[in-house]
Write an enzyme that holds these catalytic residues in place. Sequence first.
Site, mmCIF file in Angstrom:
data_model
loop_
_atom_site.group_PDB
_atom_site.id
_atom_site.type_symbol
_atom_site.label_atom_id
_atom_site.label_comp_id
_atom_site.label_asym_id
_atom_site.label_seq_id
_atom_site.Cartn_x
_atom_site.Cartn_y
_atom_site.Cartn_z
ATOM 1 N N LYS A 36 -16.011 -0.979 21.803
ATOM 2 C CA LYS A 36 -17.382 -0.943 22.335
ATOM 3 C C LYS A 36 -17.355 -0.930 23.865
ATOM 4 O O LYS A 36 -18.010 -0.120 24.496
ATOM 5 C CB LYS A 36 -18.138 -2.176 21.827
ATOM 6 C CG LYS A 36 -19.410 -2.541 22.555
ATOM 7 C CD LYS A 36 -20.040 -3.725 21.849
ATOM 8 C CE LYS A 36 -21.005 -4.579 22.573
ATOM 9 N NZ LYS A 36 -20.873 -5.160 23.826
ATOM 10 N N ARG A 135 -32.816 -12.132 27.650
ATOM 11 C CA ARG A 135 -31.575 -12.385 28.417
ATOM 12 C C ARG A 135 -31.833 -12.236 29.922
ATOM 13 O O ARG A 135 -32.598 -11.372 30.345
ATOM 14 C CB ARG A 135 -30.461 -11.446 27.905
ATOM 15 C CG ARG A 135 -30.112 -11.783 26.458
ATOM 16 C CD ARG A 135 -29.164 -10.800 25.838
ATOM 17 N NE ARG A 135 -27.813 -10.900 26.352
ATOM 18 C CZ ARG A 135 -26.813 -10.101 25.950
ATOM 19 N NH1 ARG A 135 -27.053 -9.155 25.048
ATOM 20 N NH2 ARG A 135 -25.613 -10.255 26.435
ATOM 21 N N SER A 178 -22.818 -14.071 33.564
ATOM 22 C CA SER A 178 -22.313 -12.857 32.917
ATOM 23 C C SER A 178 -21.487 -12.082 33.921
ATOM 24 O O SER A 178 -21.826 -12.030 35.111
ATOM 25 C CB SER A 178 -23.483 -11.988 32.443
ATOM 26 O OG SER A 178 -23.003 -10.752 31.967
ATOM 27 N N SER A 179 -20.432 -11.449 33.443
ATOM 28 C CA SER A 179 -19.646 -10.566 34.311
ATOM 29 C C SER A 179 -20.313 -9.204 34.451
ATOM 30 O O SER A 179 -19.940 -8.410 35.311
ATOM 31 C CB SER A 179 -18.247 -10.380 33.708
ATOM 32 O OG SER A 179 -18.333 -9.627 32.504
ATOM 33 N N GLN A 180 -21.271 -8.937 33.577
ATOM 34 C CA GLN A 180 -21.850 -7.586 33.539
ATOM 35 C C GLN A 180 -22.601 -7.237 34.826
ATOM 36 O O GLN A 180 -22.717 -6.073 35.189
ATOM 37 C CB GLN A 180 -22.778 -7.463 32.332
ATOM 38 C CG GLN A 180 -22.028 -7.568 31.010
ATOM 39 C CD GLN A 180 -22.944 -7.689 29.801
ATOM 40 O OE1 GLN A 180 -24.169 -7.678 29.936
ATOM 41 N NE2 GLN A 180 -22.359 -7.814 28.619
ATOM 42 N N ASP A 323 -16.198 -12.515 22.888
ATOM 43 C CA ASP A 323 -16.805 -11.815 21.746
ATOM 44 C C ASP A 323 -16.046 -12.049 20.440
ATOM 45 O O ASP A 323 -16.419 -11.489 19.403
ATOM 46 C CB ASP A 323 -16.899 -10.306 22.027
ATOM 47 C CG ASP A 323 -17.991 -9.990 23.043
ATOM 48 O OD1 ASP A 323 -18.802 -10.884 23.347
ATOM 49 O OD2 ASP A 323 -18.023 -8.840 23.531
ATOM 50 N N ARG A 354 -25.488 -18.499 20.836
ATOM 51 C CA ARG A 354 -24.330 -18.570 19.931
ATOM 52 C C ARG A 354 -23.690 -19.952 19.887
ATOM 53 O O ARG A 354 -22.689 -20.126 19.201
ATOM 54 C CB ARG A 354 -23.283 -17.501 20.318
ATOM 55 C CG ARG A 354 -23.726 -16.100 19.998
ATOM 56 C CD ARG A 354 -22.645 -15.065 20.302
ATOM 57 N NE ARG A 354 -23.127 -13.714 20.048
ATOM 58 C CZ ARG A 354 -22.577 -12.616 20.543
ATOM 59 N NH1 ARG A 354 -21.506 -12.706 21.322
ATOM 60 N NH2 ARG A 354 -23.082 -11.432 20.255
ATOM 61 N N LYS A 423 -25.102 -2.985 15.681
ATOM 62 C CA LYS A 423 -25.064 -3.032 17.149
ATOM 63 C C LYS A 423 -23.658 -2.746 17.667
ATOM 64 O O LYS A 423 -23.489 -2.035 18.655
ATOM 65 C CB LYS A 423 -25.530 -4.395 17.662
ATOM 66 C CG LYS A 423 -25.510 -4.488 19.176
ATOM 67 C CD LYS A 423 -25.945 -5.848 19.657
ATOM 68 C CE LYS A 423 -26.155 -5.857 21.158
ATOM 69 N NZ LYS A 423 -24.920 -5.781 21.949
HETATM 70 O O1 LIG Z 1 -18.739 -5.872 30.185
HETATM 71 C C1 LIG Z 1 -18.854 -5.788 28.967
HETATM 72 O O2 LIG Z 1 -18.795 -4.701 28.349
HETATM 73 C C2 LIG Z 1 -19.083 -7.024 28.204
HETATM 74 C C3 LIG Z 1 -18.954 -8.256 28.790
HETATM 75 C C4 LIG Z 1 -19.117 -9.537 28.067
HETATM 76 O O3 LIG Z 1 -20.316 -10.142 28.471
HETATM 77 P P1 LIG Z 1 -20.416 -11.327 29.565
HETATM 78 O O4 LIG Z 1 -19.827 -10.848 30.828
HETATM 79 O O5 LIG Z 1 -21.889 -11.553 29.690
HETATM 80 O O6 LIG Z 1 -19.672 -12.501 28.988
HETATM 81 C C5 LIG Z 1 -19.159 -9.324 26.562
HETATM 82 O O7 LIG Z 1 -19.668 -10.464 25.912
HETATM 83 C C6 LIG Z 1 -19.976 -8.130 26.174
HETATM 84 O O8 LIG Z 1 -19.970 -7.923 24.774
HETATM 85 C C7 LIG Z 1 -19.451 -6.876 26.793
HETATM 86 C C1 LIG Z 2 -22.649 -9.937 23.799
HETATM 87 C C2 LIG Z 2 -22.355 -8.738 23.321
HETATM 88 O O1 LIG Z 2 -22.782 -7.567 23.843
HETATM 89 P P1 LIG Z 2 -23.780 -7.233 25.040
HETATM 90 O O2 LIG Z 2 -23.706 -8.327 26.046
HETATM 91 O O3 LIG Z 2 -23.299 -5.937 25.583
HETATM 92 O O4 LIG Z 2 -25.161 -7.102 24.437
HETATM 93 C C3 LIG Z 2 -21.419 -8.600 22.178
HETATM 94 O O5 LIG Z 2 -20.999 -7.463 21.904
HETATM 95 O O6 LIG Z 2 -21.098 -9.586 21.506
#
Ligand SMILES: O=C(O)C1=C[C@@H](OP(=O)(O)O)[C@@H](O)[C@H](O)C1
Ligand SMILES: C=C(OP(=O)(O)O)C(=O)O
EC number: 2.5.1.19
Length: 446
Positions: A36, A135, A178-180, A323, A354, A423
């Site tokens: 993913k 979120r 979050s790292s995102q 994850d 979670r 998902k």
């Molecule tokens: O960068 C990514 O693709 C992801 C980062 C993680 O989130 P967090 O950085 O919020 O932990 C992970 O849980 C998510 O499913 C995918």
């Molecule tokens: C948290 C998840 O995804 P996302 O943050 O991309 O919604 C996941 O895949 O468990």
Amino acid sequence: MNEGALLDHLTLPEQFDVVVHPVRELRGDVRAQPSKNYTTRYLLAAALAEGETRVVGVATSEDAHAMLRCLTDWGAGIEHIGDDVVIRGFGAAPRAGVTLNPGNAGAVARFLMGVAALTRDTTLVTDHPDSLGRRPQGDLLEALERLGARVSSNEGRLPVTISGPVRGGVVEVSAERSSQYASALMFLAPLLPGGLDLRLTGQIKSHAPLRQTLDTLAAFGIRASASDDLSRVQIPGGQRYQPGRVLVPGDYPGSAALLAAAALLPGEVRLSNLRENDLQGEREAVDVLREMGADIHREGDTLIVRGGQTLRAVNRDGDGFTDAVQALTAAAALAEGTTTWHNVYTLRLKECDRISDTRRELERLGLQARETEDSLSVTGAAQIAGGVTADGHGDHRMIMLLTLLGLRAEAPVRITGAHHIRKSYPQFFAHLHSLGARFDFVERDT
Ligand SMILES: O=C(O)C1=C[C@@H](OP(=O)(O)O)[C@@H](O)[C@H](O)C1
Ligand SMILES: C=C(OP(=O)(O)O)C(=O)O
């Protein structure tokens, strides 16, 4: 039509509960689905390149479709060829004035919010107000504002509108929730005239996905440098993503659920397409299961699990395999002793809470569980009675956890809203079915 085909995700009802039947053993071969996290990254980077990129072996999950839909709306050309996608990118010029709907995909939404600063304005909405809609996005939006973007949001949540352009420079972004957010800025950085000198603040979480982002940038010819602890990431501006060909590796987070299932039941399961040298943090699930006593060995890209050993509790920092925590909680729920996952506060900010929601579902199944702000503990039981309906909480990873417990229960377990599995892992039930599991799918009103 054979039974396996009946279980194909396309032939399941649109919305369904699943009834999971107890099973004596799991046996067979499965090829891990495409990752993913790499699918979302490669598709985005391909769209940010000018010219054609072939992304080989793309995930078929809702999150992958969400990314493809949004990139199309921004003006990318998308052609499906078998399991591959060929993308004609829009480079640094996504279409302005567009409304994007990333569905329930957190990473997709955040990455797109970063790139939206290239446009005069982009709006992001979600059709999952109770999940993605709840979120937090504030840390990223504030960083974009500091860079000079105009931002409006629903108190730091979707829907949001972002108006660029921005020039770049030094910017702080919190990586505590979050790292995102930081990954989003890393995708944006090379296309800004001034690049970005990113300072990641707070206790950095989810280092592994940040390294996957750096890996993706490198695969598309982008120069970047990062300190060892990732608190500083420098990406020069005025660069171009180079189109080409990238191959999506197998998915460790989803596979962690199959590995845990295989460890929990007698039999032998071979899971292929899982390369050893991979940046996905959920690769650590293999070590965790081994530490619990599971018999897992590797032959090249194939992991072989001989299941049914007695498992023992572990104490681990779960942030590195965020994850896979749900899947490993299923193993812990049937291990001897009390397992604790530490440093997992960010699990509260995912598709559901979670930590609390998991504790509640474990208790519903008769297990003992405890939570603190940033940890989850479960005491293993020798048996799970089953015969209950558990709440999937609209969360694919919760559905994986509950399914595993159902396979080992004494009586069937029903899981509500099990279609949310799509998902990240649309073939989850089909894969388990091919290993010997039995499910009933009960259609729900849409
Ligand atoms: O960068 C990514 O693709 C992801 C980062 C993680 O989130 P967090 O950085 O919020 O932990 C992970 O849980 C998510 O499913 C995918
Ligand atoms: C948290 C998840 O995804 P996302 O943050 O991309 O919604 C996941 O895949 O468990």
